[in-house]
Scaffold this motif. Structure first.
Motif, short mmCIF file in Angstrom:
data_model
loop_
_atom_site.label_atom_id
_atom_site.label_comp_id
_atom_site.label_asym_id
_atom_site.label_seq_id
_atom_site.Cartn_x
_atom_site.Cartn_y
_atom_site.Cartn_z
N PHE B 75 0.86 -1.18 0.00
CA PHE B 75 0.00 0.00 0.00
C PHE B 75 0.90 1.23 0.00
O PHE B 75 1.73 1.40 0.90
CB PHE B 75 -0.94 -0.04 1.21
N LEU B 76 0.73 2.05 -1.03
CA LEU B 76 1.63 3.18 -1.24
C LEU B 76 0.89 4.49 -1.01
O LEU B 76 0.02 4.87 -1.80
CB LEU B 76 2.16 3.14 -2.68
N PRO B 77 1.23 5.17 0.09
CA PRO B 77 0.62 6.48 0.31
C PRO B 77 1.10 7.42 -0.79
O PRO B 77 2.21 7.27 -1.29
CB PRO B 77 1.16 6.90 1.68
N SER B 78 0.25 8.36 -1.16
CA SER B 78 0.53 9.19 -2.32
C SER B 78 -0.15 10.54 -2.16
O SER B 78 -1.21 10.63 -1.53
CB SER B 78 -0.02 8.47 -3.54
N ILE B 79 0.45 11.59 -2.72
CA ILE B 79 -0.25 12.88 -2.76
C ILE B 79 -1.32 12.84 -3.84
O ILE B 79 -2.41 13.39 -3.68
CB ILE B 79 0.75 14.04 -3.03
N SER B 80 -1.04 12.14 -4.94
CA SER B 80 -2.00 12.14 -6.05
C SER B 80 -3.27 11.40 -5.67
O SER B 80 -3.34 10.72 -4.66
CB SER B 80 -1.35 11.56 -7.30
N PHE B 81 -4.32 11.60 -6.49
CA PHE B 81 -5.65 11.09 -6.17
C PHE B 81 -6.10 11.63 -4.80
O PHE B 81 -6.60 10.90 -3.96
CB PHE B 81 -5.70 9.56 -6.18
N GLN B 82 -5.85 12.94 -4.61
CA GLN B 82 -6.28 13.62 -3.39
C GLN B 82 -5.77 12.94 -2.13
O GLN B 82 -6.49 12.79 -1.14
CB GLN B 82 -7.81 13.77 -3.36
N GLY B 83 -4.52 12.55 -2.21
CA GLY B 83 -3.92 11.89 -1.04
C GLY B 83 -4.39 10.46 -0.88
O GLY B 83 -4.45 9.94 0.22
N GLY B 84 -4.68 9.82 -1.99
CA GLY B 84 -5.22 8.45 -1.95
C GLY B 84 -4.14 7.39 -1.83
O GLY B 84 -2.99 7.62 -2.18
N VAL B 85 -4.55 6.23 -1.35
CA VAL B 85 -3.62 5.10 -1.24
C VAL B 85 -3.75 4.24 -2.49
O VAL B 85 -4.85 3.86 -2.88
CB VAL B 85 -3.93 4.25 0.01
N ARG B 86 -2.61 3.93 -3.12
CA ARG B 86 -2.67 2.98 -4.23
C ARG B 86 -2.09 1.65 -3.75
O ARG B 86 -1.10 1.62 -3.02
CB ARG B 86 -1.97 3.49 -5.46
N ALA B 87 -2.73 0.58 -4.18
CA ALA B 87 -2.18 -0.75 -3.89
C ALA B 87 -1.33 -1.18 -5.06
O ALA B 87 -1.58 -0.77 -6.21
CB ALA B 87 -3.31 -1.75 -3.66
N GLN B 88 -0.33 -1.99 -4.78
CA GLN B 88 0.53 -2.51 -5.84
C GLN B 88 0.80 -3.98 -5.54
O GLN B 88 0.94 -4.36 -4.37
CB GLN B 88 1.82 -1.71 -5.86
N ILE B 89 0.85 -4.77 -6.58
CA ILE B 89 1.11 -6.20 -6.41
C ILE B 89 2.39 -6.56 -7.14
O ILE B 89 2.59 -6.18 -8.30
CB ILE B 89 -0.08 -7.03 -6.93
N GLU B 90 3.26 -7.25 -6.44
CA GLU B 90 4.54 -7.70 -7.01
C GLU B 90 4.69 -9.19 -6.73
O GLU B 90 4.06 -9.73 -5.81
CB GLU B 90 5.72 -6.98 -6.33
N SER B 91 5.60 -9.81 -7.47
CA SER B 91 6.07 -11.17 -7.15
C SER B 91 4.92 -12.18 -7.01
O SER B 91 4.82 -12.89 -6.01
CB SER B 91 6.90 -11.15 -5.86
N VAL B 92 4.06 -12.22 -8.01
CA VAL B 92 2.95 -13.18 -8.04
C VAL B 92 3.47 -14.51 -8.60
O VAL B 92 4.02 -14.54 -9.71
CB VAL B 92 1.80 -12.66 -8.94
N ARG B 93 3.32 -15.56 -7.87
CA ARG B 93 3.75 -16.88 -8.36
C ARG B 93 2.79 -17.96 -7.86
O ARG B 93 2.35 -17.93 -6.72
CB ARG B 93 5.14 -17.25 -7.83
N VAL B 94 2.54 -18.94 -8.74
CA VAL B 94 1.86 -20.17 -8.34
C VAL B 94 2.82 -21.31 -8.67
O VAL B 94 3.42 -21.34 -9.76
CB VAL B 94 0.52 -20.35 -9.08
#
Lengths: 155, 155
Positions: B75-94
């Motif tokens: 979860f990445l805090p951000s000034i953009s999107f009116q100070g909105g939190v963007r989620a990010q997904i990395e390292s997906v493996r099955v």
């Protein structure tokens, strides 16, 4: 002035209006941001969270006391790359009045040096497919467009 | 078994060998990771940093006590999107042995629901341009490939 006169430093609360003004000043930003006086409290809350997290650095570029560029540099701990840290850059903006003078490039070089100092193995960013000039800008700095950036809105 | 039998939970230190095994088990991963016993200390240091940061959730998918999937949700805090939190997904493996059974899809749906709960306005991820199957997989889940993902190595 030359790009070398520009100072890069961590943003303070007092810089927020200038930062939001720049974020709001393009086609995508206009739909997403609310640049008014005073700024919505949500911007200040986000600033406080970013500012208190050592893995986040909100940066401004300043010339003669005036903020005219910004970027958000973040350090993401990861299991991959043998537990390596990846740097990520978001929200890169140069004030329209100061564009085309090499300031964006100096700003990115500063961020790359900073990421190196902090031991990141690489830097990643995404840019909208339509921003062909931005792609060329990042390619000149050595970035490779190797990935597809995918997004989903949850609103 | 069905994908519905799979349990999703936060990873523990004891899950690290299974996670690194999955990260190492593809063409790109083989060049980047070192899967050996014991694992290099750098993996454990990274795990500790991720685990102590509330904005990072390293997730495993488990079936009958066996780990067979992983992703890193942040979860990445951000000034953009009116100070909105963007989620990010990395390292997906099955795990290769469990692919093609809908587990990746359940894992992503779990992550999307989790991001929603935490108030993120959206989720972003990048995937290598050559992974056409992955693009289709994410598109089926509702992701749009609107961005170019650019990277630079600092090593």
């Amino acid at each position: 002035m030359t790009p070398q006169d520009v100072i890069f430093r961590r943003a303070t609360r007092a810089d927020l209006p200038a930062i939001v003004r720049m974020l709001a000043d393009d086609e995508l930003g206009r739909q997403r941001e609310q640049f008014k006086t005073p700024l919505s409290e949500s911007y200040y809350l986000a600033f406080d969270e970013i500012n208190s997290d050592p893995n986040h650095e909100l940066i401004v570029a300043e010339l003669n006391g005036e903020v005219m560029g910004t970027l958000h540099l973040m350090f993401l701990p990861s299991i991959s790359f043998q537990g390596g840290v990846r740097a990520q850059i978001e929200s890169v903006r140069v004030d329209q009045r100061f564009q085309g003078q090499g300031i964006g490039s100096e700003m990115m070089k500063w961020a790359m040096e900073r990421a190196r100092q902090r031991g990141a193995h690489g830097i990643q960013l995404t840019t909208h497919k339509s921003r062909v000039d931005a792609h060329r800008f990042y390619e000149r700095l050595g970035f490779k467009g190797s990935h597809l950036g995918m997004k989903i809105s949850l609103k």
